[in-house]
Design a protein around this motif. Sequence first.
Motif, PDB file in Angstrom:
ATOM      1  N   TYR A  55       0.879  -1.262  -0.022  1.00  0.00           N
ATOM      2  CA  TYR A  55      -0.182   0.029  -0.094  1.00  0.00           C
ATOM      3  C   TYR A  55       0.893   1.286   0.109  1.00  0.00           C
ATOM      4  O   TYR A  55       0.532   2.313  -0.657  1.00  0.00           O
ATOM      5  N   GLU A  56       2.062   1.052   0.715  1.00  0.00           N
ATOM      6  CA  GLU A  56       2.964   2.317   0.703  1.00  0.00           C
ATOM      7  C   GLU A  56       3.427   2.621  -0.681  1.00  0.00           C
ATOM      8  O   GLU A  56       3.478   3.850  -0.960  1.00  0.00           O
ATOM      9  N   LYS A  57       3.600   1.744  -1.501  1.00  0.00           N
ATOM     10  CA  LYS A  57       4.069   1.747  -2.885  1.00  0.00           C
ATOM     11  C   LYS A  57       2.928   2.339  -3.827  1.00  0.00           C
ATOM     12  O   LYS A  57       2.972   3.328  -4.604  1.00  0.00           O
ATOM     13  N   LEU A  58       1.751   2.246  -3.301  1.00  0.00           N
ATOM     14  CA  LEU A  58       0.258   2.578  -4.379  1.00  0.00           C
ATOM     15  C   LEU A  58      -0.016   3.993  -4.021  1.00  0.00           C
ATOM     16  O   LEU A  58      -0.634   4.607  -4.879  1.00  0.00           O
ATOM     17  N   ASP A  59       0.193   4.369  -2.674  1.00  0.00           N
ATOM     18  CA  ASP A  59      -0.213   5.759  -2.424  1.00  0.00           C
ATOM     19  C   ASP A  59       0.711   6.703  -1.538  1.00  0.00           C
ATOM     20  O   ASP A  59       1.443   6.055  -0.474  1.00  0.00           O
ATOM     21  N   ARG A  60       1.009   7.812  -2.017  1.00  0.00           N
ATOM     22  CA  ARG A  60       2.115   8.427  -1.465  1.00  0.00           C
ATOM     23  C   ARG A  60       1.564   9.065  -0.102  1.00  0.00           C
ATOM     24  O   ARG A  60       2.481   9.657   0.849  1.00  0.00           O
ATOM     25  N   ARG A  61       0.163   9.010   0.441  1.00  0.00           N
ATOM     26  CA  ARG A  61      -0.157   9.403   1.577  1.00  0.00           C
ATOM     27  C   ARG A  61       0.127   8.365   2.771  1.00  0.00           C
ATOM     28  O   ARG A  61      -0.323   8.626   3.918  1.00  0.00           O
ATOM     29  N   ILE A  62       0.776   7.467   2.319  1.00  0.00           N
ATOM     30  CA  ILE A  62       0.816   6.214   3.342  1.00  0.00           C
ATOM     31  C   ILE A  62       2.224   6.063   3.549  1.00  0.00           C
ATOM     32  O   ILE A  62       2.936   5.896   2.741  1.00  0.00           O
ATOM     33  N   LYS A  63       2.434   6.184   4.962  1.00  0.00           N
ATOM     34  CA  LYS A  63       3.822   5.898   5.441  1.00  0.00           C
ATOM     35  C   LYS A  63       3.667   4.544   6.257  1.00  0.00           C
ATOM     36  O   LYS A  63       2.928   4.292   6.957  1.00  0.00           O
ATOM     37  N   VAL A  64       4.741   3.820   6.243  1.00  0.00           N
ATOM     38  CA  VAL A  64       4.902   2.568   6.904  1.00  0.00           C
ATOM     39  C   VAL A  64       6.160   2.506   7.539  1.00  0.00           C
ATOM     40  O   VAL A  64       7.320   2.855   7.227  1.00  0.00           O
ATOM     41  N   PHE A  65       6.166   2.020   8.779  1.00  0.00           N
ATOM     42  CA  PHE A  65       6.989   1.680  10.098  1.00  0.00           C
ATOM     43  C   PHE A  65       7.159   0.187  10.408  1.00  0.00           C
ATOM     44  O   PHE A  65       5.987  -0.219  10.618  1.00  0.00           O
ATOM     45  N   HIS A  66       8.271  -0.296  10.244  1.00  0.00           N
ATOM     46  CA  HIS A  66       8.430  -1.756  10.687  1.00  0.00           C
ATOM     47  C   HIS A  66       9.145  -1.604  12.175  1.00  0.00           C
ATOM     48  O   HIS A  66      10.067  -0.980  12.550  1.00  0.00           O
ATOM     49  N   GLN A  67       8.552  -2.481  12.946  1.00  0.00           N
ATOM     50  CA  GLN A  67       9.577  -2.827  14.444  1.00  0.00           C
ATOM     51  C   GLN A  67       9.273  -3.941  14.853  1.00  0.00           C
ATOM     52  O   GLN A  67       8.271  -4.901  14.578  1.00  0.00           O
ATOM     53  N   ALA A  68      10.165  -4.704  15.698  1.00  0.00           N
ATOM     54  CA  ALA A  68      10.169  -5.814  16.355  1.00  0.00           C
ATOM     55  C   ALA A  68       9.031  -5.787  17.241  1.00  0.00           C
ATOM     56  O   ALA A  68       8.445  -4.589  17.803  1.00  0.00           O
ATOM     57  N   ASN A  69       8.196  -6.715  17.495  1.00  0.00           N
ATOM     58  CA  ASN A  69       6.893  -6.807  18.155  1.00  0.00           C
ATOM     59  C   ASN A  69       7.215  -6.440  19.663  1.00  0.00           C
ATOM     60  O   ASN A  69       7.996  -6.947  20.345  1.00  0.00           O
ATOM     61  N   SER A  70       6.703  -5.142  19.855  1.00  0.00           N
ATOM     62  CA  SER A  70       6.654  -4.380  21.297  1.00  0.00           C
ATOM     63  C   SER A  70       5.482  -4.146  21.920  1.00  0.00           C
ATOM     64  O   SER A  70       5.365  -3.366  22.747  1.00  0.00           O
ATOM     65  N   GLY A  71       4.063  -4.268  21.080  1.00  0.00           N
ATOM     66  CA  GLY A  71       2.992  -3.978  21.727  1.00  0.00           C
ATOM     67  C   GLY A  71       2.261  -2.713  21.101  1.00  0.00           C
ATOM     68  O   GLY A  71       2.797  -2.050  20.480  1.00  0.00           O
ATOM     69  N   ARG A  72       0.883  -2.729  21.170  1.00  0.00           N
ATOM     70  CA  ARG A  72       0.175  -1.659  20.486  1.00  0.00           C
ATOM     71  C   ARG A  72       0.428  -0.186  20.866  1.00  0.00           C
ATOM     72  O   ARG A  72       0.443   0.680  20.128  1.00  0.00           O
ATOM     73  N   CYS A  73       0.787  -0.229  22.352  1.00  0.00           N
ATOM     74  CA  CYS A  73       1.148   1.007  22.859  1.00  0.00           C
ATOM     75  C   CYS A  73       2.100   1.610  22.097  1.00  0.00           C
ATOM     76  O   CYS A  73       2.417   2.874  21.796  1.00  0.00           O
ATOM     77  N   ILE A  74       3.641   0.810  22.113  1.00  0.00           N
ATOM     78  CA  ILE A  74       4.641   1.340  21.477  1.00  0.00           C
ATOM     79  C   ILE A  74       4.358   1.681  19.975  1.00  0.00           C
ATOM     80  O   ILE A  74       4.757   2.755  19.509  1.00  0.00           O
ATOM     81  N   ALA A  75       3.565   0.990  19.272  1.00  0.00           N
ATOM     82  CA  ALA A  75       3.334   1.147  17.810  1.00  0.00           C
ATOM     83  C   ALA A  75       2.583   2.353  17.653  1.00  0.00           C
ATOM     84  O   ALA A  75       2.679   3.305  16.936  1.00  0.00           O
TER      85      ALA A  75
END
Length: 333
Positions: A55-75
């Motif tokens: 989706y990030e490739k399809l629409d410039r309004r989308i930003k993606v961040f990847h992280q190791a599993n840390s829980g919804r609060c950190i995300a």
Amino acid sequence: MDDKIKVSVIVPVYNVVNYLDRCIKSVLMQTEKNFEIILVDDGSSDGSEAICDNYEKLDRRIKVFHQANSGRCIARNVGLQNAVGEWVYFLDSDDWIEPDFIRDLLAVYNQTGSNIISCKTQIWIGNDISERNVDTDVITTFNLERIIEGLLKQKIIRFELWNKLIKKELLDGVEFLPGQLSEEVHIDRIIFLRTNSLSHVDKTLHNYVTQRPGNTTSRFNPSRMCIFSEFDELAADLDKMGKSNLAEAVYCIAMQFVILIYMEALEFRKVYDVKTQLEQFRNKYYPIAKNSQYYPSQTGLSVFWYSPRLYYYILKYKKSRKKEQGTTDNGKY
């Protein structure tokens, strides 16, 4: 699109491959186009991470961040740190919004000037609708006192974020607490004290999925009792503001959550894990709450103090009768 982004939609993502596409598309299909979507992949391993990247490739309004599993609060914190919109919206990755969600809530802001705008939520049990909402489109505005009174009723105003558009300035310096369950109570506690007013439109614009595999609402977790420290903080803050009557109302809210969690513990056969702590909270809040003007007047509460288990079975019976009559309460704590 204007240079200034109006809304930052923050979506924490973790192993929701069967729901994520619907969630993202519901944002992309908004009639108001001035937004950004921040997808924070919290260490997914089921293909959700690839969906985010596509989706990030399809629409410039989308930003993606990847992280190791840390829980919804950190995300959510990662999303908040990277949000640039005037408004912030927290959307769960298994839920979805109606096409006019952003447009209609911004329209309410234009009418009222409130810096928190909320709408109604439609509850889904898995893939089935629980009971269809009836909307009036009426807009109601609440000051701080009415917000606290509304939390007592847990109908229009509730401790949840998924139905609220929040002015970003209210979230300055605010972070979700890592590992905390019911983290909405922590954030709501802060923004309710900071807001000039909250306006609610009686229109269903958000869809909430419950009882899906992996959903935290599908099981009981004793760690949920961290919410009581948030109630204590809220009452203390109100006392400092000279609003001791509202502090008493918060103790009534806390007492209601003692009952709610006790009932959930009975439902999931976990009551012995939390009974002692809940009784301590009951003994803490009840002496203050019972003398408050906000103390709930339901006669059934006396049954709970006498026998929580009996109160539980009475509630189950009433719920089954309501279901038979087609009048089931869709409310959630």
